[in-house]
Structure formats: C-alpha cells, structure tokens
Design an enzyme around this catalytic site. Structure first.
Site, PDB file in Angstrom:
ATOM      1  N   ASP A   1       2.977  17.275  -5.590  1.00  0.00           N
ATOM      2  CA  ASP A   1       3.347  15.494  -5.957  1.00  0.00           C
ATOM      3  C   ASP A   1       3.700  15.189  -5.083  1.00  0.00           C
ATOM      4  O   ASP A   1       3.200  15.971  -3.429  1.00  0.00           O
ATOM      5  CB  ASP A   1       4.976  16.019  -6.975  1.00  0.00           C
ATOM      6  CG  ASP A   1       5.347  14.440  -7.839  1.00  0.00           C
ATOM      7  OD1 ASP A   1       4.832  14.523  -8.722  1.00  0.00           O
ATOM      8  OD2 ASP A   1       6.154  13.559  -6.848  1.00  0.00           O
TER       9      ASP A   1
ATOM     10  N   ASN B   1      -2.757  15.557 -13.622  1.00  0.00           N
ATOM     11  CA  ASN B   1      -1.190  14.765 -14.674  1.00  0.00           C
ATOM     12  C   ASN B   1      -0.944  14.036 -13.763  1.00  0.00           C
ATOM     13  O   ASN B   1      -0.512  12.578 -14.376  1.00  0.00           O
ATOM     14  CB  ASN B   1      -0.153  15.896 -15.008  1.00  0.00           C
ATOM     15  CG  ASN B   1       0.826  15.236 -15.061  1.00  0.00           C
ATOM     16  OD1 ASN B   1       1.220  15.206 -16.620  1.00  0.00           O
ATOM     17  ND2 ASN B   1       1.832  15.078 -14.431  1.00  0.00           N
TER      18      ASN B   1
ATOM     19  N   TYR C   1      -4.086   0.289 -16.282  1.00  0.00           N
ATOM     20  CA  TYR C   1      -3.174   1.109 -17.171  1.00  0.00           C
ATOM     21  C   TYR C   1      -4.286   1.952 -18.815  1.00  0.00           C
ATOM     22  O   TYR C   1      -4.717   2.808 -18.402  1.00  0.00           O
ATOM     23  CB  TYR C   1      -1.707   1.454 -17.792  1.00  0.00           C
ATOM     24  CG  TYR C   1      -1.696   2.947 -18.250  1.00  0.00           C
ATOM     25  CD1 TYR C   1      -0.812   3.837 -17.029  1.00  0.00           C
ATOM     26  CD2 TYR C   1      -0.955   3.343 -19.839  1.00  0.00           C
ATOM     27  CE1 TYR C   1       0.394   5.066 -17.541  1.00  0.00           C
ATOM     28  CE2 TYR C   1      -0.899   4.203 -19.399  1.00  0.00           C
ATOM     29  CZ  TYR C   1      -0.663   4.930 -18.863  1.00  0.00           C
ATOM     30  OH  TYR C   1      -0.129   6.669 -19.712  1.00  0.00           O
TER      31      TYR C   1
ATOM     32  N   LYS D   1      -7.162   5.032 -18.237  1.00  0.00           N
ATOM     33  CA  LYS D   1      -6.372   6.090 -19.222  1.00  0.00           C
ATOM     34  C   LYS D   1      -8.113   6.116 -19.944  1.00  0.00           C
ATOM     35  O   LYS D   1      -8.449   7.350 -20.579  1.00  0.00           O
ATOM     36  CB  LYS D   1      -5.420   5.762 -20.165  1.00  0.00           C
ATOM     37  CG  LYS D   1      -4.416   6.178 -19.235  1.00  0.00           C
ATOM     38  CD  LYS D   1      -4.588   7.902 -18.480  1.00  0.00           C
ATOM     39  CE  LYS D   1      -2.906   7.036 -17.610  1.00  0.00           C
ATOM     40  NZ  LYS D   1      -2.548   8.866 -16.947  1.00  0.00           N
TER      41      LYS D   1
HETATM   42  N1  NAD Z   1       5.335   9.487 -20.719  1.00  0.00           N
HETATM   43  C1  NAD Z   1       4.825   9.115 -21.527  1.00  0.00           C
HETATM   44  O1  NAD Z   1       5.106   8.815 -22.672  1.00  0.00           O
HETATM   45  C2  NAD Z   1       3.362   9.403 -21.029  1.00  0.00           C
HETATM   46  C3  NAD Z   1       2.388   8.897 -22.325  1.00  0.00           C
HETATM   47  C4  NAD Z   1       1.058   9.225 -21.950  1.00  0.00           C
HETATM   48  C5  NAD Z   1       0.643   9.539 -20.689  1.00  0.00           C
HETATM   49  N2  NAD Z   1       1.072  10.028 -19.951  1.00  0.00           N
HETATM   50  C6  NAD Z   1       0.550  10.497 -18.673  1.00  0.00           C
HETATM   51  O2  NAD Z   1       1.731  11.899 -18.039  1.00  0.00           O
HETATM   52  C7  NAD Z   1       1.316  11.921 -16.460  1.00  0.00           C
HETATM   53  C8  NAD Z   1       3.348  11.755 -16.369  1.00  0.00           C
HETATM   54  O3  NAD Z   1       3.490  11.043 -16.695  1.00  0.00           O
HETATM   55  P1  NAD Z   1       5.238  10.886 -16.677  1.00  0.00           P
HETATM   56  O4  NAD Z   1       5.789  10.100 -17.783  1.00  0.00           O
HETATM   57  O5  NAD Z   1       5.615  12.675 -16.676  1.00  0.00           O
HETATM   58  O6  NAD Z   1       4.812  10.131 -15.304  1.00  0.00           O
HETATM   59  P2  NAD Z   1       6.780  10.797 -14.498  1.00  0.00           P
HETATM   60  O7  NAD Z   1       7.156   9.039 -14.033  1.00  0.00           O
HETATM   61  O8  NAD Z   1       8.244  10.483 -14.636  1.00  0.00           O
HETATM   62  O9  NAD Z   1       6.320  11.592 -13.535  1.00  0.00           O
HETATM   63  C9  NAD Z   1       4.979  10.918 -12.633  1.00  0.00           C
HETATM   64  C10 NAD Z   1       5.741  12.286 -11.613  1.00  0.00           C
HETATM   65  O10 NAD Z   1       4.305  11.908 -10.686  1.00  0.00           O
HETATM   66  C11 NAD Z   1       3.958  11.548  -9.483  1.00  0.00           C
HETATM   67  N3  NAD Z   1       3.663  10.253  -8.828  1.00  0.00           N
HETATM   68  C12 NAD Z   1       3.558   9.412  -8.725  1.00  0.00           C
HETATM   69  N4  NAD Z   1       2.535   9.055  -7.894  1.00  0.00           N
HETATM   70  C13 NAD Z   1       2.092   9.952  -7.552  1.00  0.00           C
HETATM   71  C14 NAD Z   1       0.331   9.993  -6.286  1.00  0.00           C
HETATM   72  N5  NAD Z   1      -0.143   9.361  -5.956  1.00  0.00           N
HETATM   73  N6  NAD Z   1       0.862  11.138  -5.971  1.00  0.00           N
HETATM   74  C15 NAD Z   1       1.241  12.440  -6.803  1.00  0.00           C
HETATM   75  N7  NAD Z   1       2.460  12.515  -7.255  1.00  0.00           N
HETATM   76  C16 NAD Z   1       2.410  11.114  -7.605  1.00  0.00           C
HETATM   77  C17 NAD Z   1       6.141  11.315  -9.367  1.00  0.00           C
HETATM   78  O11 NAD Z   1       6.252  11.771  -8.543  1.00  0.00           O
HETATM   79  C18 NAD Z   1       6.615  11.831 -11.136  1.00  0.00           C
HETATM   80  O12 NAD Z   1       6.958  13.245  -9.729  1.00  0.00           O
HETATM   81  C19 NAD Z   1       0.868  10.213 -16.295  1.00  0.00           C
HETATM   82  O13 NAD Z   1      -0.667  10.126 -15.939  1.00  0.00           O
HETATM   83  C20 NAD Z   1       1.528   9.464 -17.412  1.00  0.00           C
HETATM   84  O14 NAD Z   1       0.234   8.017 -17.359  1.00  0.00           O
HETATM   85  C21 NAD Z   1       2.893   9.519 -19.956  1.00  0.00           C
END
Ligand code: NAD
Length: 247
Positions: free
Chosen positions: A35, A88, A154, A158
C-alpha cells in the site's frame, strides 16, 4: 486451499484489499501486503499475524512501474516465489461530467486504476513464469461493464482492466498463467459512511438484493478463485454484485 502459495495484494491497507489479504492468509497463503499508506498497511499485517497467518508489508505506490517491480522482488526475496497477485489498489475520482473532467484528474485516476494494473502485471508475470505459472486477479468493478453518472475516468479505467485481463489469458495461458477480473458492485468500505439516509437507501436499492456488499463477500470469493480448483477459468469477468448487472 492456498497452502504453500505466496500472494501479494496492492491497496491492502483498507477496504477490499485488507479483506482479500486476510482471506488469502486465512486460507494458508503467505501474503505480501502492499500500500502507499504505511501505518494501516502494517496494521493489516498485524491482524493477519495475530490470527495465526504469515504476512509482510511493503510500501508501494501502484502508479509507479519501479515500485511494482520492487514489490515483486520483495515477495520473491521474502517468501521465495510469487504464485498469486491481486492488483486491487484504486481510487474513485470526484463525480464530474465527462467534458468537464480536468486532464490532471483523468491522468491521476488512470495512473493508479489502469497504469498501476499494467505495471503490476508487467512485473508479476516474469516472476510467475519462473515458477511454472500463477494467478493474477485484477480488481475491476461493475463499472467495467456499464457507465455511471459522473465517473468517466473510473469507468474507462475499469473497462480497460477487464480488457487487460483477457489479454493476459491470450498471451500467457499456454505458460500457466491465469487471470480473472473481479466486478464488485457497491461494497461497504467506508464511502457509505458519508452518505445521507436517502442516498444510502437509493444505493442499497440499486442492487436487486437490496443492500450493498460486505468486504468479506469479495475477499472470500477472491481467495477461492485464486486457488487451483479454478484452473480452467481464464480471462473471465466475475461479477460480485448482488444482481446489480442482472436487471
Ligand atoms: N468499494 C466498492 O464499492 C468498490 C466497488 C467496485 C470496485 N472497487 C475497487 O476495489 C478496489 C479497492 O477499493 P476500496 O473500496 O477497498 O477502496 P479503499 O479506498 O477503501 O482502499 C483503497 C486502498 O488503496 C490504497 N491506495 C490508493 N492509492 C494507492 C496507490 N497509488 N498505491 C498503492 N495503494 C494505493 C489506499 O491507501 C487504500 O488502502 C479499487 O480498485 C476499487 O476501484 C471498489
């Protein structure tokens, strides 16, 4: 299920990434937690270790090609190999009509949500080829299949992640590499806490199941699809969406 496997997860300090890392560890994998946010990343490692698992933290900005390469090198140095990678890490940009998206916002979103996945894949595949193959799980979204008001960069990223996932299968299936794109709908990773009750209700009811998902409803599935029992599934998009795309 994942005994003897070594897995890395990017964006594993929070949300889905933390759940995926914990589910990998619970199923026997040794896990590299990556991270950009160190303290909560180390907290993920602590949670895994306290639950009896094995994990190590490595600071990684996923938008950097060099840092993705260093992450893979760390996984191999620390645990001897790399079998599974979950790309992720991602960000969601502020809602903006497409023609008003500042170029800087476009580039920043794509640099993490798309370039980050490409740089990950580029580093992970050679390491996996070195031990006869592996599994790459790329975090897409329902918004890799359909558009969503105001989220152009976004949605574009995706959709491209799903394309990259297919391309891994075409280029590398014969050499033992498998790729799957995961498509969550709205999951309770924190965003919902800022919503007023009306917006919250609207978001819940946009899913046929009538609610948003829980992080472990994604983490458990990602751990399952990363196991060798899914060996003939390659290049697929897997929705985890409570029926969102079925309407
Ligand atoms: N939560 C949702 O509803 C949802 C739905 C579909 C897809 N997603 C995808 O799932 C993934 C995780 O989403 P989430 O909801 O857990 O987000 P979140 O914001 O809770 O967590 C994201 C994590 O990624 C880290 N991060 C951000 N930029 C970074 C970088 N440049 N390098 C390394 N780490 C980095 C952040 O520090 C954080 O720990 C993303 O790709 C998001 O697009 C989420």
């Amino acid at each position: 299920m994942l005994n003897e496997k070594v897995a890395l997860v990017t964006g594993a300090a929070a949300g889905l990434g933390r759940s995926i890392a914990e589910c990998y560890a619970k199923n026997g994998a040794r896990v590299v937690v990556a991270d950009i946010n160190d303290e909560p990343g180390e907290e993920t490692v602590r949670r895994i270790t306290e639950a009896g698992g094995t994990a190590a933290y490595f600071h990684t900005d996923s938008s950097s090609e060099q840092e993705n390469a260093a992450l893979v090198a760390f996984a191999v140095d620390t645990f001897g190999r790399l079998d599974i990678a979950c790309n992720n890490a991602g960000i969601a940009p502020p809602s903006t009509p497409l023609a008003e998206v500042p170029t800087e916002l476009w580039r920043r979103t794509l640099s993490i949500d798309l370039d980050g996945v490409f740089f990950g894949i580029k580093a992970q595949i050679p390491a996996m080829l070195g031990n006869g193959g592996g599994t790459i799980v790329n975090m897409a979204s329902i918004l890799g299949q359909v558009g969503f008001l105001g989220l152009g960069p976004y949605v574009a990223a995706k959709h491209a992640v799903i394309g990259l996932t297919k391309q891994i299968a075409v280029d590398y299936a014969a050499q033992g590499i498998r790729a799957i794109a995961i498509g969550p709908a709205f999951i309770k990773t924190g965003l919902e806490k800022a919503l007023d009750p009306d917006s919250r209700a609207a978001l819940d009811s946009s899913h046929p199941v009538g609610r948003m998902g829980e992080p472990d409803e994604v983490g458990e599935v990602v751990a399952a699809v990363s196991s060798d029992t899914w060996s003939f599934v390659n290049g697929a998009y897997l929705p985890i969406d409570g029926g969102y795309l079925s309407r």
